[in-house]
Design a protein around this motif. Sequence first.
Motif, mmCIF file in Angstrom:
data_model
loop_
_atom_site.group_PDB
_atom_site.id
_atom_site.type_symbol
_atom_site.label_atom_id
_atom_site.label_comp_id
_atom_site.label_asym_id
_atom_site.label_seq_id
_atom_site.Cartn_x
_atom_site.Cartn_y
_atom_site.Cartn_z
ATOM 1 N N UNK A 108 -16.995 15.341 32.924
ATOM 2 C CA UNK A 108 -18.133 15.394 31.994
ATOM 3 C C UNK A 108 -19.420 15.120 32.764
ATOM 4 N N UNK A 109 -20.509 15.785 32.389
ATOM 5 C CA UNK A 109 -21.791 15.516 33.052
ATOM 6 C C UNK A 109 -22.255 14.078 32.768
ATOM 7 N N UNK A 110 -23.071 13.547 33.683
ATOM 8 C CA UNK A 110 -23.582 12.186 33.503
ATOM 9 C C UNK A 110 -24.320 12.073 32.176
ATOM 10 N N UNK A 111 -24.168 10.926 31.525
ATOM 11 C CA UNK A 111 -24.868 10.712 30.267
ATOM 12 C C UNK A 111 -25.110 9.213 30.094
ATOM 13 N N UNK A 112 -26.146 8.715 30.807
ATOM 14 C CA UNK A 112 -26.399 7.263 30.787
ATOM 15 C C UNK A 112 -26.635 6.737 29.376
ATOM 16 N N UNK A 113 -27.194 7.574 28.499
ATOM 17 C CA UNK A 113 -27.461 7.108 27.131
ATOM 18 C C UNK A 113 -26.144 6.811 26.403
ATOM 19 N N UNK A 114 -25.148 7.662 26.629
ATOM 20 C CA UNK A 114 -23.846 7.418 25.999
ATOM 21 C C UNK A 114 -23.192 6.151 26.570
ATOM 22 N N UNK A 115 -23.276 6.003 27.881
ATOM 23 C CA UNK A 115 -22.694 4.806 28.514
ATOM 24 C C UNK A 115 -23.390 3.553 27.961
ATOM 25 N N UNK A 116 -24.694 3.631 27.819
ATOM 26 C CA UNK A 116 -25.430 2.485 27.286
ATOM 27 C C UNK A 116 -24.953 2.147 25.875
ATOM 28 N N UNK A 117 -24.780 3.168 25.042
ATOM 29 C CA UNK A 117 -24.338 2.941 23.672
ATOM 30 C C UNK A 117 -22.970 2.258 23.648
ATOM 31 N N UNK A 118 -22.055 2.778 24.470
ATOM 32 C CA UNK A 118 -20.706 2.199 24.524
ATOM 33 C C UNK A 118 -20.779 0.731 24.949
ATOM 34 N N UNK A 119 -21.581 0.461 25.996
ATOM 35 C CA UNK A 119 -21.668 -0.914 26.503
ATOM 36 C C UNK A 119 -22.322 -1.833 25.469
ATOM 37 N N UNK A 120 -23.309 -1.315 24.769
ATOM 38 C CA UNK A 120 -23.953 -2.146 23.730
ATOM 39 C C UNK A 120 -22.971 -2.428 22.596
ATOM 40 N N UNK A 121 -22.251 -1.388 22.166
ATOM 41 C CA UNK A 121 -21.285 -1.569 21.068
ATOM 42 C C UNK A 121 -20.239 -2.626 21.405
ATOM 43 N N UNK A 122 -19.927 -2.723 22.675
ATOM 44 C CA UNK A 122 -18.882 -3.670 23.083
ATOM 45 C C UNK A 122 -19.473 -4.981 23.607
ATOM 46 N N UNK A 123 -20.765 -5.197 23.340
ATOM 47 C CA UNK A 123 -21.462 -6.408 23.804
ATOM 48 C C UNK A 123 -21.303 -6.615 25.308
ATOM 49 N N UNK A 124 -21.386 -5.519 26.058
ATOM 50 C CA UNK A 124 -21.274 -5.612 27.516
ATOM 51 C C UNK A 124 -22.587 -5.267 28.218
ATOM 52 N N UNK A 125 -23.599 -4.942 27.426
ATOM 53 C CA UNK A 125 -24.843 -4.453 28.033
ATOM 54 C C UNK A 125 -25.451 -5.510 28.946
ATOM 55 N N UNK A 126 -25.418 -6.782 28.511
ATOM 56 C CA UNK A 126 -25.971 -7.865 29.331
ATOM 57 C C UNK A 126 -25.244 -8.010 30.658
ATOM 58 N N UNK A 127 -23.996 -7.539 30.674
ATOM 59 C CA UNK A 127 -23.175 -7.725 31.883
ATOM 60 C C UNK A 127 -23.118 -6.459 32.717
ATOM 61 N N UNK A 128 -23.961 -5.473 32.398
ATOM 62 C CA UNK A 128 -23.800 -4.151 33.027
ATOM 63 C C UNK A 128 -23.890 -4.186 34.545
ATOM 64 N N UNK A 129 -24.663 -5.149 35.105
ATOM 65 C CA UNK A 129 -24.798 -5.204 36.567
ATOM 66 C C UNK A 129 -23.856 -6.208 37.218
#
Length: 308
Positions: A108-129
């Motif tokens: 699948x082509x890169x889609x940072x917006x989708x990855x961001x949504x998934x990480x936010x939904x799973x409360x992982x956005x703060x831990x992304x780095x």
Amino acid sequence: MQPIISISNVSKTYATGFEALKSISLDIKRGEIFALLGPNGAGKTTLISIICGIVTASTGQVLADGHDIVRDYRAARSKIGLVPQELTTDAFETVFDTVSFSRGLFGKPRNPAHIEKVLRDLSLWDKRNNKIMTLSGGMKRRVLIAKALSHEPQILFLDEPTAGVDVELRRDMWNMVRDLRETGVTIILTTHYIEEAEEMADRIGVINGGELILVENKAELMRKLGKKEMLLHLDQPLQAVPASLAEFDLHLARDGHELIYVYDTQGERTGITTLLRGLADEGIRFRDIETRQSSLEDIFISLVKDRT
Ligand SMILES: Nc1ncnc2c1ncn2[C@@H]1O[C@H](COP(=O)(O)OP(=O)(O)OP(=O)(O)O)[C@@H](O)[C@H]1O
Ligand SMILES: [Mg+2]
């Protein structure tokens, strides 16, 4: 409607000679939540692994959204997200990179917006780095879910997703599963928690010793759950249930010493009063009376025990 997954006569004998699956046939309906219940070693992970192309079936065929999972592996696999039972993640990668990379694996082509949504939904956005190895066990499990959702699968397998997970994460996960279903994703999960299957699933399959022994709508199982048994210990044994009581669901047990009446607690009336009057009219007397309610757990345990 065509089933989204169609499993026909799939069996698996491992190299050790162990027969883990015995001719399984099952259709999964588009958009349903299907729970696969079974004790340890029943074959749940084996079946899921076959559908996901990780384990090769010894016989049979699986179609995922019309694609043969062997002949048309890439197309079939691209429809599927898998959250495995075992925690396996690349320790040194960051959360964001791991999840993005998973998406790339499916072409699948890169889609940072989708990855961001998934990480936010799973409360992982703060831990992304964060590097994966710096996360707690529950967070690692969230990463596995994020990876499985990275390529926007139509079918999601969750193998024991809530084993060893705290109450909060379990609730988050169930909310996420419901949201995904709203968007049309089909979900197949395995669980040891019967309450979980009861709460989440549209249909339930029970697997034991490599055999699928029951597939039923949850509502139908709940109806069975609503059944109660009344046991009458009779004074004198009966040869047969009198014809005048034929309208009742009655069974004789212990050489006619016990009369068992099965009734529906959710029905408008149980019929107990009429039955007791009918017994008196027939001159049938009893010494003792007991009632017992079957639960899904009872049904499950008796199903599984009968076969071993
Ligand atoms: N690679 C393998 N080689 C030989 N036997 C295996 C292999 N993988 C699994 N088995 C056996 O197949 C049977 C089914 O295993 P499977 O992992 O599918 O069970 P399960 O229902 O997922 O159990 P659990 O609830 O413990 O996860 C078990 O008896 C297991 O020991
Ligand atoms: Mg398993």
